[in-house]
Design an enzyme around this catalytic site. Sequence first.
Site, PDB file in Angstrom:
ATOM      1  N   ASP A 107       0.879  -1.121   0.009  1.00 19.07           N
ATOM      2  CA  ASP A 107      -0.025  -0.217  -0.053  1.00 19.07           C
ATOM      3  C   ASP A 107       0.902   0.990   0.002  1.00 19.07           C
ATOM      4  O   ASP A 107       1.405   1.835  -1.043  1.00 19.07           O
ATOM      5  CB  ASP A 107      -0.906  -0.043   1.219  1.00 19.07           C
ATOM      6  CG  ASP A 107      -1.815   1.025   1.304  1.00 19.07           C
ATOM      7  OD1 ASP A 107      -1.798   2.121   0.382  1.00 19.07           O
ATOM      8  OD2 ASP A 107      -3.014   0.843   1.960  1.00 19.07           O
ATOM      9  N   LYS A 135      -1.561  -2.546  -4.379  1.00 17.89           N
ATOM     10  CA  LYS A 135      -2.458  -1.686  -4.541  1.00 17.89           C
ATOM     11  C   LYS A 135      -1.980  -0.531  -5.300  1.00 17.89           C
ATOM     12  O   LYS A 135      -0.940  -0.038  -5.066  1.00 17.89           O
ATOM     13  CB  LYS A 135      -2.897  -1.082  -3.070  1.00 17.89           C
ATOM     14  CG  LYS A 135      -4.093  -0.113  -3.188  1.00 17.89           C
ATOM     15  CD  LYS A 135      -4.337   0.457  -1.681  1.00 17.89           C
ATOM     16  CE  LYS A 135      -5.107  -0.778  -0.874  1.00 17.89           C
ATOM     17  NZ  LYS A 135      -5.603   0.180   0.386  1.00 17.89           N
TER      18      LYS A 135
END
Length: 183
Positions: A107, A135
């Site tokens: 992330d 992500k």
Amino acid sequence: MLIRTAKEDVEKILFTPEQIQARVAELGKELDAQFGDKHPLMLCVLRGAAFFFTDLCRAMECHMDMDFISASSYFKGTKSSGTVRLLKDTVFDVEGRHIILVEDIIDSGLTLMYLEKLFQTRNPASITTVAFLDKDTGKPDRNSVDYYGFKIPDEFVIGYGLDFADYYRNLPYIGVIRPECYE
């Protein structure tokens, strides 16, 4: 008090158990091709990567050592705190070893950057990073991973080891949690 099931908290499913297992099998073959004769040290970043790590190791046929480490930049929230803490270190001496760091999701990339820097100081033969999910946060300064299972949009996901406040890890798929569950 309203009692709901975990399934009711899922807005949509991104990847089914069948899609997950097929991709993990592919990753296992790719890693075998690169590390088949190198006896890698597989390091699972707890707790989120545990399901992925276990399935990935079973999908590989090479000799390996397996261990668990724990580091986190999330503390009961949906966004990185910006600070990484090492909570559990490996029991193996990594000098001269081919390390494969297995993470659940990339992330912010902070945890992975922290771990790569930490293990680089211990003189491994190589460090390879594997993340189940990558992500798309649009952040250009974040490290990329060497291998990943799936790319996902910038949504908060749960299941297959990923959690919100220690819930939902047991879901056999990857789903997007309903915003009202964490707002």
